[in-house]
Design a protein around this motif. Structure first.
Motif, PDB file in Angstrom:
ATOM      1  N   LEU A 165       0.823  -1.214   0.000  1.00  5.06           N
ATOM      2  CA  LEU A 165       0.000   0.000   0.000  1.00  5.06           C
ATOM      3  C   LEU A 165       0.855   1.261   0.000  1.00  5.06           C
ATOM      4  N   ASP A 166       2.062   1.210   0.572  1.00  4.34           N
ATOM      5  CA  ASP A 166       3.006   2.320   0.414  1.00  4.34           C
ATOM      6  C   ASP A 166       3.267   2.560  -1.071  1.00  4.34           C
ATOM      7  N   ALA A 167       3.530   1.469  -1.788  1.00  9.97           N
ATOM      8  CA  ALA A 167       3.840   1.563  -3.218  1.00  9.97           C
ATOM      9  C   ALA A 167       2.666   2.132  -3.991  1.00  9.97           C
ATOM     10  N   ASN A 168       1.474   1.683  -3.673  1.00 14.31           N
ATOM     11  CA  ASN A 168       0.276   2.179  -4.337  1.00 14.31           C
ATOM     12  C   ASN A 168       0.086   3.671  -4.102  1.00 14.31           C
ATOM     13  N   ASN A 169       0.347   4.119  -2.877  1.00 14.43           N
ATOM     14  CA  ASN A 169       0.183   5.528  -2.527  1.00 14.43           C
ATOM     15  C   ASN A 169       1.182   6.414  -3.260  1.00 14.43           C
ATOM     16  N   LEU A 170       2.425   5.961  -3.336  1.00 16.54           N
ATOM     17  CA  LEU A 170       3.484   6.796  -3.913  1.00 16.54           C
ATOM     18  C   LEU A 170       3.490   6.782  -5.435  1.00 16.54           C
ATOM     19  N   ALA A 171       3.111   5.666  -6.047  1.00 20.40           N
ATOM     20  CA  ALA A 171       3.300   5.504  -7.491  1.00 20.40           C
ATOM     21  C   ALA A 171       2.554   6.553  -8.305  1.00 20.40           C
ATOM     22  N   TRP A 172       1.278   6.802  -7.987  1.00 15.46           N
ATOM     23  CA  TRP A 172       0.523   7.748  -8.816  1.00 15.46           C
ATOM     24  C   TRP A 172       1.027   9.173  -8.632  1.00 15.46           C
TER      25      TRP A 172
END
Length: 508
Positions: free
Chosen positions: A304-311
């Motif tokens: 979920l860290d990755a999901n938050n930062l990617a966009w």
């Protein structure tokens, strides 16, 4: 000098997921890892419902569900007696399209993510190590050591440290890692088991100060075993074998372990870093936060860290948003990490506390409470929400505005199943969109069409009344599918003002 938009250090689930989300959005990502390849031991086991919901953006959800194992129930044992059976199959049926507890070992999970990246023409650079990096005004220059010993300089717009609890990225940016280490020594083993009843289910057993957790893989007689090492044996873990650990709780399950495939020991830490972002460097996953394995939250939190930062990285790299958008990553994810550490710390302390009173509560009170409480559908749903991360919200984020019905800006949008499709189908698109339940105003329809923002209108149903959404309200969704703005009036001007205030460019 080689160049990339984002250099990702660490190819565990967090780094791999970040690379997938970035690549899907047209951002170039280079991912390196000093290991020889994906992990070969099944460390993290649970894939939570919120992770599966977000995996729909990567066309991964169904593949993970098909490859994983839906745990039918959790059984509680105390002092050699079966005390409670807690059904898990549909606890979240009103919450998510994935209302179950899914077991999918991390080693298999990693291999699937690697395959997905390869299908997008992105290969993990194994046996490649980050030596150091320097930040410039518009880029980061990283020095890498390749598998053959050759050193290479790489220029990246941003650097993502997904390199674990001993993160080199975190050390170089000088971010603290406050917290501590629990005194207990844990062991983990992959074993073949016979005689366990009910077979194919999860079991937790307490016997005085000893406890053990048994998780099924979905393969006949194969299980993951987790427990603690007590007394002086914990002082020299390097010499321990499975025969050395306490077997009181194991024996209380009335099972027979016929083979041990893998055995390891580890200590549990609880720490959160000071800075999730410093300049052009970011920390994600275990590099940013570590906590007890209680509740199976660790790997999911990193994803979920990755999901938050990617966009956010994609928007800034493409010039569609100012660099300040990236500051919200720390605001949103650090607050959740600290809350999670506190929560898992309390649960971990309950499970591992020593003493007569603690033993009495675990072996007598807890099983009775679980057996009675779990007969209530509301209790089952509450616990599912807590564990599945579907209650995670960013209400205090600078990106969150408004309230319509019971839904605030920053919330996860309620999941609303329909006869043919649910309202999460459209969330597979990694982009801004608007959802309306009822009727959309004409000016909102025109505004969305003008700016290329998808508008999804769902005819109002009586069943929506208890879900928290407001009739005819407009819910502006971020590319990571969280509610950015909840406008009860459904006005186009409100949405337009939101983009202006945050400096985010509209498509047209």
């Amino acid at each position: 000098m080689a160049q990339t938009d984002v250099l990702i250090v660490g190819a565990g689930p967090t780094g791999l997921a970040l690379a997938l989300w970035l690549t899907r959005q047209g951002v170039s990502a280079r991912i390196i890892d000093k290991n020889n390849g994906p992990g070969e031991a099944s460390r993290a086991m649970a894939v939570q419902a919120r992770t599966l919901e977000l995996y729909r953006q990567l066309d991964l959800a169904e593949a993970v569900v098909e490859a994983g194992y839906k745990t039918p129930a959790m059984n509680m044992w105390a002092l050699g007696r079966h005390r409670a059976r807690i059904p898990l199959g549909d606890a979240g049926r009103r919450v998510s399209a994935y209302p179950f507890v899914l077991i999918y070992p991390q080693d298999r999970h990693e291999r699937l993510l690697v395959q997905q990246l390869q299908a997008l023409a992105v290969d993990v650079e194994w046996r490649t190590e980050l030596l150091s990096f320097e930040e410039g005004e518009s880029h980061v220059t990283a020095l890498l050591k390749q598998a053959d010993g050759r050193e290479e300089a790489v220029m990246a717009t941003y650097l993502a440290g997904c390199d674990g609890a001993r993160s080199r990225v975190r050390h170089q940016i000088g971010s603290g890692f406050e917290g501590g280490t629990y005194k207990q020594l844990f062991y983990v083993a992959d074993v073949r088991v016979t005689g366990i009843e009910p077979a194919g289910e999860a079991h937790i057993a307490f016997d005085q100060s000893d406890f053990v957790l048994l998780l099924c893989y979905g393969e006949k007689d194969r299980y993951r075993l987790i427990g603690t090492v007590r007394d002086e044996r914990a002082e020299h873990p390097e010499h321990l074998t499975f025969a050395d650990v306490g077997h009181d709780a194991i024996n209380g399950l009335n099972l027979k372990i016929t083979e041990v495939y893998w055995f390891s020991t580890y200590r549990v830490h609880h720490r959160v870093t000071d800075h999730f972002r410093r300049g052009r460097a970011f920390l994600l996953g275990d590099a940013a936060h570590v906590h007890s394995p209680a509740g199976g939250q660790g790997m999911n939190t990193g994803i979920l860290d990755a999901n938050n930062l990617a966009w956010k990285l994609a928007a800034v790299v493409k010039g569609k948003a100012p660099d300040t958008l990236l500051d919200s990553y720390q605001i949103e994810r650090q607050a959740f990490a600290r809350k999670l550490v506190d929560t898992t710390d309390r649960l971990f302390t309950f499970v591992t506390a020593q003493g007569r009173f603690a033993d009495f509560v675990r072996t007598r009170v807890a099983p009775l409470f679980a057996s009675v409480a779990y007969k209530s559908g509301n209790v089952r749903e509450y616990l599912f929400r807590a564990v599945s991360q579907t209650t995670l919200e960013y209400r205090h984020s600078p990106l969150s505005q408004g309230k319509a019905g019971e839904v605030h800006g920053g919330d996860r949008l309620p999941w609303l199943p329909g006869a043919l499709a649910d309202n999460y189908d459209s969330l597979a698109a990694i982009d801004w969109q608007v959802q309306v339940f009822g009727e959309a105003k004409a000016d909102l329809t025109q505004w969305c069409a003008k700016h290329g923002i998808a508008l999804h209108v769902f005819a109002w149903e009586h069943a929506y009344e208890n879900t928290g959404v407001a009739r005819n309200a407009a819910y502006l969704l971020r590319p990571d599918s969280y509610v950015a703005l909840a406008d009860p009036e459904g006005e186009a001007c409100t949405l337009s003002r939101y983009f202006e205030e945050h400096g985010v460019l509209l498509p047209a």
